[in-house]
Each structure stands twice: as structure tokens, then as C-alpha cells.
Enzyme design. Structure first.
Site, PDB file in Angstrom:
ATOM      1  N   ASP A 211      -0.326   8.560  -7.328  1.00  0.00           N
ATOM      2  CA  ASP A 211       1.096   7.756  -6.743  1.00  0.00           C
ATOM      3  C   ASP A 211       2.022   8.252  -7.947  1.00  0.00           C
ATOM      4  O   ASP A 211       3.158   8.501  -7.353  1.00  0.00           O
ATOM      5  CB  ASP A 211       0.698   6.339  -6.871  1.00  0.00           C
ATOM      6  CG  ASP A 211      -0.324   5.873  -5.889  1.00  0.00           C
ATOM      7  OD1 ASP A 211      -0.905   6.491  -5.326  1.00  0.00           O
ATOM      8  OD2 ASP A 211      -0.652   4.789  -6.153  1.00  0.00           O
TER       9      ASP A 211
ATOM     10  N   GLY B 268       0.966  -1.142   0.118  1.00  0.00           N
ATOM     11  CA  GLY B 268      -0.015  -0.223   0.131  1.00  0.00           C
ATOM     12  C   GLY B 268       0.873   1.282   0.172  1.00  0.00           C
ATOM     13  O   GLY B 268       0.407   2.300   0.122  1.00  0.00           O
TER      14      GLY B 268
HETATM   15  P1  ADP Z   1       1.878  -1.463  -4.069  1.00  0.00           P
HETATM   16  O1  ADP Z   1       1.890  -0.359  -4.901  1.00  0.00           O
HETATM   17  O2  ADP Z   1       0.813  -0.922  -2.991  1.00  0.00           O
HETATM   18  O3  ADP Z   1       3.109  -1.808  -3.342  1.00  0.00           O
HETATM   19  P2  ADP Z   1       0.656  -3.117  -6.214  1.00  0.00           P
HETATM   20  O4  ADP Z   1       0.017  -4.578  -6.058  1.00  0.00           O
HETATM   21  O5  ADP Z   1       0.041  -1.962  -6.837  1.00  0.00           O
HETATM   22  O6  ADP Z   1       1.172  -2.548  -4.405  1.00  0.00           O
HETATM   23  O7  ADP Z   1       2.201  -3.193  -6.478  1.00  0.00           O
HETATM   24  C1  ADP Z   1       3.068  -4.565  -6.309  1.00  0.00           C
HETATM   25  C2  ADP Z   1       3.354  -5.006  -7.509  1.00  0.00           C
HETATM   26  O8  ADP Z   1       4.468  -4.187  -8.113  1.00  0.00           O
HETATM   27  C3  ADP Z   1       4.236  -6.218  -7.093  1.00  0.00           C
HETATM   28  O9  ADP Z   1       3.493  -7.285  -7.034  1.00  0.00           O
HETATM   29  C4  ADP Z   1       5.139  -6.309  -8.248  1.00  0.00           C
HETATM   30  O10 ADP Z   1       4.580  -6.970  -9.450  1.00  0.00           O
HETATM   31  C5  ADP Z   1       5.598  -4.884  -8.754  1.00  0.00           C
HETATM   32  N1  ADP Z   1       6.632  -4.608  -8.196  1.00  0.00           N
HETATM   33  C6  ADP Z   1       6.787  -3.026  -7.440  1.00  0.00           C
HETATM   34  N2  ADP Z   1       8.233  -2.975  -7.163  1.00  0.00           N
HETATM   35  C7  ADP Z   1       8.907  -4.133  -7.596  1.00  0.00           C
HETATM   36  C8  ADP Z   1      10.115  -4.346  -7.741  1.00  0.00           C
HETATM   37  N3  ADP Z   1      11.089  -3.590  -7.108  1.00  0.00           N
HETATM   38  N4  ADP Z   1      10.645  -5.535  -8.413  1.00  0.00           N
HETATM   39  C9  ADP Z   1       9.634  -6.200  -8.972  1.00  0.00           C
HETATM   40  N5  ADP Z   1       8.370  -6.160  -8.881  1.00  0.00           N
HETATM   41  C10 ADP Z   1       8.034  -4.883  -8.405  1.00  0.00           C
HETATM   42 MG    MG Z   2       0.434   0.225  -6.451  1.00  0.00          MG
END
Ligand code: ADP
Ligand code: MG
Length: 392
Positions: free
Chosen positions: A186, A138
Site C-alpha cells: 500500500d 479497503g
Molecule cells: P483502509 O486503509 O482500508 O481505509 P484502515 O482501517 O487500514 O482502512 O485505515 C482506516 C483508518 O485510517 C481510519 O480509521 C482512520 O483512523 C485513519 N485515517 C485514514 N484517513 C484518514 C483521514 N483523512 N483522517 C483521519 N483519519 C484517517
Molecule cells: Mg489500511
């Protein structure tokens, strides 16, 4: 106390550099960072053309890499997530062969930004991604990954787009490649956050105004509930739809154009549920405006009261909270020195944000950890800068 503070950006860059060397056998020449965010107030208002007040975090995603001449893009993430492969390779997109979302899912956030990038032609490149933003917690690791990618691509091929266009490209990537119909908050905060400031964003005009938040006597505590109810992904589009229907029934383009008087006058044009949803959004936009004024005046008590009203409205009218978030808020509010607390982000799990006296932070974390029925993770972050190029 089990609190997590951000690893230094330097340490994260070092991790990315080491991985790059291992995977590609050379040193990266480019490095960028983009932060995660926490929204202080203004929840579920961004897709209603409303106001939001997030701040960028010291938690960041970094991308390091080098251009390459063979027309391929090779990506590696250091994050372990959902058993997906951490490496992927694909050709630079062309008009005939555009990129499409696929597996691994994590790379879709990167691919989407590449596909929608407004300048070109892009060369191929190799890059490693490393992040201190918790994935799926989040705090918008997704936008930080998109914005890091955008900022990286700017180093390969400068863009000439307006500032807001950058955020829109990243948002489009999340919509069309990750399948998440997110608002624009965001991406904007990850791009344009300013150290020592929250950012009041008008999601209708895309104008931003920094609001000072650097008082050393005040802290922002983020508490991760470490739960994520699956309801979130299905309910989000439903809320968006209900807001659109409510605005339409009231003859307005968006709920931004509606005030409480309009809403009450048009009550019989809406279903009971639409009315409650709209009441949250209209009230929340008003609260966000008042909260920005309170913060400018260092009136933390008033700010805290607005946070609590926001939480109650999200719980009762918008119905996106959950028992864990409600408990975390109640626990925080029982600690002396706490000004206010609320769920933050989409809801159904994820984090709460608490504004409190800096001296009360340890006490608050201890109390919450002891009483919370789950396991909480804490982040204490100052308001940080948005995306930037990093020296290597
Ligand atoms: P939030 O944005 O709240 O962290 P989301 O579900 O919108 O949650 O995004 C998370 C997703 O973004 C992860 O499941 C992954 O697919 C991707 N992600 C984000 N940062 C990375 C990273 N550093 N390496 C790989 N995937 C990432
Ligand atoms: Mg997100």
C-alpha cells in the site's frame, strides 16, 4: 446511478484550505497529496515476499499546512470517524521524549511517520488532512495518510533516503503506531503509482515495474460491499503466521521461494490448513506474474480469468472472503462485457475489483445495485499518479 467519482483534487485542497484558515487563522503554504489504491491481483502475497499488481486511484488524501516555531505539531482532519476528536496537538518528538500511540487513533498514522522520519530536526507545524479515500473501505486510506504525511515532512526537512526506505518508514508507522502488521504494497503504490499504469511490485526486492493500463475501452470498477466483518483483524495475523510456519516447515525463508512442485513434495510436512494457505500464496504469485504479462499484451480476457481464479483461491484455500464479496463477484461476472472480478484487499468485507469494457460499466453497476443484498458503493477510477506536491 449511485456511483461515486472522485472529487477533483482541487476541490479537496480547497476544503482543506478553508478548514485550515478557520482553525489556524492563516493560509497554508504547503500542500501534498497521496492516493489510495486498489490491488488488481496478488492478494495476501506481499507479506510472503511475493508479487502484487496494484494501481493508484484518483481518490487521494491531501495535507496542507505551515511550519511553526514553537515546537508544537497541531493536526486537524476534516473526516468524521468513530466519534474521535478531529484535532490534536503534541510537541515535536525528541530522543528523550519520543511520540507514542494514543488518542485520537486516527492521528497515530501521522505520529508514526513523524516518529520514524529518517531526517531532522523537524520543525513544528500545523496541518489539515482531507481525504476522498473512503476510511476503512479497503482502499488504503491508512497508507495514503501515512504517505501524505511523509511527503509533507519532506517539504519541511528533505530526506536523503532511498525510495524504498520511504515506503518502509510508512509501513513501520502502521505496524508500531496503528498496530496493523501490514505488508509494504500500500505504501509503495501510494508513493510510486504512475498515471495510466498499474505497478508490478516485487515485495522481495522492492523493485517496481509500471504496466500500461490506459486503454480507454477498458475500465476498472471498484464495488464497496459496505460490510466489514470483525473477523478480519483477528484472522490476518493468523494467516501471516500460517504462511511463516509453512515456509519454515518447507525449509524456505518465505513462500516466495516455494513453487507448486516443492509444495506438493512437502505436503506431509504441513497441516492440511497450512497446505491450503500456502497453495493460495504460491498460486497467487504465479497468477500475478501471468496477469502482468496479460495486461502488457492487452489480453484482458486472460487477465479476467486470472482474477476469477484469484477470487476462488482466496475464498476456498485462503478463506478470507465472505458471502457479500462472493455475491458481488458472481453478480459482476454475469454482466456481458465483464472480463473478471475478485475481492480485493484483506477480505472479510471491503471491496471487489472488476475489469470490464468501459461501455459495460453503467450496466454492471445497475445490475449489482439491483441484486446485491446490501447497499453497494461504486468507484470508477483510472490509474493515477503517486504522491506529489500540490500547487496552492
Ligand atoms: P483502509 O486503509 O482500508 O481505509 P484502515 O482501517 O487500514 O482502512 O485505515 C482506516 C483508518 O485510517 C481510519 O480509521 C482512520 O483512523 C485513519 N485515517 C485514514 N484517513 C484518514 C483521514 N483523512 N483522517 C483521519 N483519519 C484517517
Ligand atoms: Mg489500511
Amino acid at each position: 446511478m449511485a456511483a461515486s467519482w472522485e472529487p477533483e483534487v482541487g476541490a479537496l485542497l480547497e476544503e482543506a484550505r478553508r478548514t485550515f484558515h478557520k482553525e489556524f487563522g492563516s493560509a497554508p503554504t504547503l500542500a501534498v497529496s497521496a492516493p489510495g489504491r486498489v490491488n488488481l491481483i496478488g492478494e495476501h502475497t506481499d507479506y510472503n515476499d511475493g508479487l502484487v499488481l496494484p494501481m493508484a486511484l484518483e481518490l487521494v488524501t491531501v495535507m496542507v499546512g505551515i511550519p511553526r516555531l514553537d515546537g508544537l505539531i497541531s493536526l486537524v482532519t476534516t473526516s468524521e470517524y468513530a466519534d474521535e476528536p478531529r484535532q490534536v496537538e503534541f510537541p515535536v518528538p525528541t530522543a528523550e521524549q519520543p511520540l507514542e500511540p494514543g488518542m485520537p487513533r486516527w492521528a497515530n498514522y501521522v505520529k508514526g511517520v513523524i516518529q520514524h522520519y529518517p531526517a531532522g530536526p523537524l520543525p513544528g507545524f500545523s496541518a489539515v488532512v482531507a481525504s476522498s479515500v473512503p476510511l476503512g473501505g479497503g482502499l488504503s486510506s491508512s497508507a495514503s495518510l501515512e504517505v501524505a504525511t511523509y511527503t509533507f515532512l519532506q517539504q519541511l526537512c528533505p530526506d536523503s533516503g532511498a525510495a524504498a526506505t520511504r515506503a518502509q518508514v510508512c509501513q513501520r508507522a502502521e505496524h508500531s503506531f496503528a498496530g496493523v502488521p501490514c505488508g509494504i504494497m500500500d505504501q509503495l503504490i501510494s508513493l510510486f503509482g504512475q498515471k495510466g499504469h498499474a505497478l508490478l511490485i516485487d515485495c522481495r526486492s522492492l523493485e517496481t515495474r509500471p504496466v500500461p493500463l490506459s486503454d480507454p475501452g477498458v475500465a476498472v470498477l471498484i464495488t464497496n460491499s459496505n460490510v466489514r466483518h470483525s473477523l478480519g483483524s483477528s484472522e490476518y495475523p493468523i494467516r501471516r503466521r500460517q504462511c511463516e510456519l509453512a515456509a519454515k516447515a518447507l525449509g524456505k525463508k518465505s513462500l516466495r521461494e516455494v513453487d507448486m512442485k516443492d509444495l506438493e513434495a512437502g505436503k506431509e510436512l504441513l497441516t492440511k490448513e497450512e497446505h491450503r494457505r500456502a497453495r493460495h500464496v504460491v498460486g497467487e504469485i504465479q497468477r500475478t506474474s501471468e496477469a502482468a504479462a496479460a495486461l502488457s499484451a492487452s489480453n484482458y480476457k486472460a487477465f479476467g480469468r486470472l482474477m476469477v481464479e484469484s477470487h476462488n483461491s482466496l475464498r476456498d484455500d485462503y478463506e478470507v472472503s465472505c458471502p457479500e464479496l462472493d455475491q458481488l463477484v458472481t453478480l459482476a461476472l454475469s454482466v456481458p462485457g465483464v472480463y473478471g472480478s475478485r475481492m480485493t484487499g484483506g477480505g472479510f468485507g471491503g471491496c471487489t475489483v472488476t475489469l470490464l469494457e468501459a461501455d459495460a460499466a453503467t450496466r454492471a453497476m445497475q445490475h449489482i445495485q439491483e441484486q446485491y443484498k446490501g447497499t453497494a458503493t461504486f468507484y470508477l477510477s483510472k490509474a493515477a499518479d503517486g504522491a506529489k506536491v500540490q500547487p496552492l
